[in-house]
Scaffold this active site. Structure first.
Site, PDB file in Angstrom:
ATOM      1  N   HIS A 125     101.803  41.224  34.368  1.00 23.16           N
ATOM      2  CA  HIS A 125     101.083  40.621  33.250  1.00 23.16           C
ATOM      3  C   HIS A 125      99.900  41.497  32.858  1.00 23.16           C
ATOM      4  O   HIS A 125      98.747  41.238  33.209  1.00 23.16           O
ATOM      5  CB  HIS A 125     100.615  39.207  33.616  1.00 23.16           C
ATOM      6  CG  HIS A 125     101.724  38.220  33.695  1.00 23.16           C
ATOM      7  ND1 HIS A 125     102.264  37.790  34.895  1.00 23.16           N
ATOM      8  CD2 HIS A 125     102.423  37.584  32.721  1.00 23.16           C
ATOM      9  CE1 HIS A 125     103.239  36.929  34.657  1.00 23.16           C
ATOM     10  NE2 HIS A 125     103.356  36.783  33.345  1.00 23.16           N
TER      11      HIS A 125
ATOM     12  N   ASP B  94      98.720  36.733  26.814  1.00 15.44           N
ATOM     13  CA  ASP B  94      98.425  36.792  28.256  1.00 15.44           C
ATOM     14  C   ASP B  94      97.072  37.442  28.551  1.00 15.44           C
ATOM     15  O   ASP B  94      96.856  37.955  29.656  1.00 15.44           O
ATOM     16  CB  ASP B  94      99.527  37.550  29.003  1.00 15.44           C
ATOM     17  CG  ASP B  94     100.700  36.660  29.392  1.00 15.44           C
ATOM     18  OD1 ASP B  94     100.473  35.452  29.593  1.00 15.44           O
ATOM     19  OD2 ASP B  94     101.834  37.158  29.483  1.00 15.44           O
TER      20      ASP B  94
END
Length: 536
Positions: free
Chosen positions: A275, A316
């Site tokens: 991520h 994110d």
């Protein structure tokens, strides 16, 4: 000022003046403008008593727009507003051109000539911010008085000090309108800059551009973009896409604000194995693929496309590499702040919106009117919250029911349904890594499990039960990937293919091929090394 500069100023001022004169005759005198459009489109003319006679043979002097072709007439009508004053129309034109050509000194100078000629107050609240900034650097007195007098004298009516406009022939006005059309065409879609940051040399810029040239292909290598941009893939692709879709121009986004926004977003992705900013860039490219090559864009308005691209970039932000469940079990500040509801997704959103409010210099929504900005914010919230996997099965079921029973054009435009399509585009893109061709899908798998195992190590250190798939000693990666693809990724892509046949022709076959490879590894009861991707 030398003779060459005077010649240049006079030639530029003549061209600019032509555009301004067209605004005067089409806007200052709305009676002429309306009759012009009416006659050009429908024929006829006014009788001596002032009533409109549709059978009257048109005069060649009746309409300036008659001298234009149909396309040019429509463009001229779109550029002016008969209800506005000439100065207000000029201001609108200036604002549009400033957005398109902010980094082009030649066009900037032309716009400054216009502003000086109409006596615009560059400190007024309604004056475009970029024009105000330009005048701070280049005060009005740099424009030669003789050149300004030449503009005002030749193109009276737009000048602040002229009371009676000088009459122009219809042919001159038509020529001015044609010039304005050409001027708008010459700058429409022109990128403000190729990249949102300077490069060391032209070779580096060419290298980056060569990678970006493949940004619409399914086998686009985001890791290569990360390499050639020296760790700035998200800024680079985000900048290119917003320019390609002409969203910067259409929504009046200040290029410098956009640059700062992109830099902020990318710099606030943490250095996680999965991520991170590379993942955000990969999702962004997939969204673009769905919109552009997957032809989903035909169902979306410009505001929808802008929302999807921005949501992909920020979805994110500041992810800390652990799951929502980890936060809830640990009662972290994030979990407490967001009451255990979509903890990370809420955090991504609040981080960006809080900073945009605190620091307006990165607020890319700041140039939108209040209603559009409010709607855009709501859309971004719904899109990012929709990336929480706990919503996957319910949302996919609802989307599939709509897509199976109806053609896209029959349901997408109904209230609330377009939002489902937009959610599907972003969600499919968010879990698209395993549909990428080899070796990309293996790289993403390695990174995903490296992050999973890092969380498992933290849970072990805290004396907790280790979450599923996060125990590095016992997790069978190949078997896990088979289940993930079969039950999550493949059904999602197949549902997306109901709306976008391109998805069924390229990503779905690639995904099935990758599934076969994972199944062969799982059948042999093998584990895949996170570091190398080889069986062990």
């Amino acid at each position: 000022m030398g003779s060459k500069e005077v010649v240049l100023i006079v030639s530029v001022s003549a061209a600019v003046g032509a555009a301004l004169s067209s605004l005067y005759f089409l806007c200052v005198r709305p009676r002429v403008g309306k009759e012009t459009v009416k006659a050009a489109e429908h024929g006829g003319g006014k009788d001596s008593n002032g009533t409109w006679n549709w059978r009257k043979k048109p005069s060649h002097r009746r309409s300036s727009l008659v001298l234009l072709d149909a396309a040019q007439r429509l463009e001229a009508k779109e550029m002016i507003d008969l209800h506005l004053s000439p100065t207000e129309n000029a201001l609108t034109l200036i604002k549009d051109l400033m957005i398109c050509t902010a980094a082009n000194p030649e066009y900037l100078d032309k716009l400054m000539f216009i502003a000086a000629t109409i006596g615009m107050d560059t400190k007024a609240a309604h004056t475009p911010h970029m024009l105000q900034e330009s005048f701070k650097l280049h005060p009005r007195n740099i424009i030669d008085d003789a050149a300004r007098r030449h503009i005002v004298h030749c193109y009276a009516g737009m000048g602040a000090h002229e009371e009676e406009p000088r009459k122009k022939t219809f042919k001159q006005v038509a020529g001015a309108v044609k010039f304005m059309v050409r001027l708008m065409h010459s700058v429409e879609g022109r990128p403000v800059d190729v990249l949102p940051y300077p490069t060391e040399n032209e070779a580096e810029e060419r290298c980056i551009t060569a990678v970006l040239d493949r940004m619409s292909e399914w086998d686009f290598d985001v890791f290569e973009l990360h390499r050639v941009t020296k760790g700035r893939p998200l800024q680079t692709l985000g900048w290119r896409l917003l320019q390609q879709y002409s969203l910067v121009q259409r929504f009046g986004i200040c290029p410098e604000t956009l640059k700062r926004f992109l830099e902020y977003i990318e710099s606030h992705y943490q250095d996680n194995p999965y991520h991170n900013a590379i993942h955000a860039t990969d999702v962004l490219q997939c969204v673009h693929y769905m919109i552009h090559k997957g032809d989903v864009g035909k169902h979306l308005a410009d505001a929808d496309i802008l929302a999807l691209l921005v949501a992909a970039m920020m979805h994110d932000v500041d992810h800390d590499g652990v799951s929502n469940d980890f936060h809830k079990q640990s009662l972290t500040n994030k979990a407490l702040r967001h009451n255990n509801r979509s903890v990370l997704e809420n955090h991504h959103l609040s981080s960006v919106f809080t900073e945009m409010t605190r620091n307006p210099s990165i607020d890319v929504l700041g140039t939108l009117n209040k209603e559009v900005a409010k709607s855009m914010r709501e859309t971004l919230i719904n899109l990012v919250l929709g990336t929480d996997m706990t919503h996957h099965f319910v949302n996919l079921k609802e989307f599939s029911a709509l897509a199976v029973e109806n053609e896209p054009q029959d349901w997408v435009m109904k209230e609330g349904h377009k939002e489902r399509l937009m959610w599907m585009v972003l969600h499919t893109s968010d879990i698209s890594a395993q549909a990428r061709p080899s070796p990309l899908f293996k790289k993403w798998s390695d990174r995903c499990y490296a992050e999973f195992f890092r969380q498992g190590d933290q849970e072990r250190a805290l004396g907790r039960n280790i979450s599923p798939l996060m125990e590095r000693e016992t997790t069978r990666i190949a078997q896990s990937q088979v289940g993930f693809i079969k039950f999550i990724v493949l059904p999602t892509f197949e549902a997306m293919a109901l709306v976008s046949p391109e998805v069924g022709q390229v990503p779905v076959p690639t995904l099935k091929q990758n599934l076969v490879e994972w199944e062969s590894l799982a059948a042999a009861d093998m584990k895949v090394s996170v570091e190398s991707g080889n069986p062990r």
